[in-house]
Design an enzyme around this catalytic site. Sequence first.
Site, PDB file in Angstrom:
ATOM      1  N   THR A 123       0.912  -1.141  -0.035  1.00 48.68           N
ATOM      2  CA  THR A 123       0.274   0.140   0.309  1.00 48.68           C
ATOM      3  C   THR A 123       1.415   1.460  -0.193  1.00 48.68           C
ATOM      4  OG1 THR A 123      -1.524   1.087   1.184  1.00 48.68           O
ATOM      5  CG2 THR A 123       0.096  -0.305   2.734  1.00 48.68           C
ATOM      6  N   TYR A 148      -1.655   0.516   9.920  1.00 46.21           N
ATOM      7  CA  TYR A 148      -2.306  -0.618   8.436  1.00 46.21           C
ATOM      8  C   TYR A 148      -1.295  -0.163   7.752  1.00 46.21           C
ATOM      9  CZ  TYR A 148      -3.980  -0.878   4.088  1.00 46.21           C
ATOM     10  OH  TYR A 148      -4.205  -1.518   2.380  1.00 46.21           O
TER      11      TYR A 148
END
Length: 332
Positions: free
Chosen positions: A120, A144
């Site tokens: 990501t 995250y």
Amino acid sequence: MTFDGKVMVTGGAGYIGSHAVLALLDAGYEVVVVDNLVTGFAWAVDPRATLVEMAVEDPAVRQVIRDHRVRAIMHFAGSVVVPESVSDPLKYYRNNTVASRALIESAVEEGVAHFIFSSTAATYGTPQRVPVAEGDPTVPINPYGMSKLMTEAMLRDVAAAHPINYCALRYFNVAGADPQGRSGQSTVGATHLIKIAVEAATGKRGHVGVFGTDFATRDGTGVRDYIHVSDLADAHVAALGLLVSQPAESHILNCGYGRGFSVLEVLDAVDRVTNVAIERRFEGRRAGDPAELVADNRAILAALPWRPKRDDLDGIVHDALAWERKLAEMGK
């Protein structure tokens, strides 16, 4: 080199994973999906693939690898909601980092040669420059992003110690749906802007929240690089070809188009495509959100034969809307 065996897709019953399954099958690969179906849907898996309901950290994954002669793994399984990672970080380190470690160990023990990881742009945190390139500092500002960066580090170290190569694909904002209507984003309570907006346009939601209007951007709202999910799936297939052809090389590549749209620009596009004026409610910033994330995508264009086919914001919205309407017809 030729590819002899199957591709295991973890999280293949989810949003991005189900599109990768379609792209692999369309390209002629045999696919086995491993998904615990906590957030995924069995009906989202193309029937040409084999579905095994199992958690990726289960040691029984090794038997699946053996039984299906798995030679490559595409790893999508994990948790993906940034605000939730801030409020429940241990969930993200368990589902993303710890589970990935177990899967990588199974891959090494069973002699899997190639590993493609769903990473990501959140690994960059608040970038020092925009667009951001793969060699720029990685300083995640939420759990995250950190959980994904830790998995990248594991893959780097494992590839140095074992006969396995990997490609970590750093996604920017994924949106849209399969243009043929075979899959799309079906998650209940999704947090992706375009998904939320088309839900509002079709009456599933009453409004769209705009989180933060005081960012240092052209209209004060957050700017993101939106990539069509089918283009992203095609990038995975191309990355697999690269790993097979260069078994001693590993890669980290940004997946984006190299240009960004603000929240308000995206909502304007949804208004245009749907011919519905969506109610916008302005709220404060969410924890862990950077002002602007746009990909420097020169590396992926140089490394792969992949080229975007769907780089059009209105087109992305159109496909997302078509899928939302199909979900309504399906009663989902």
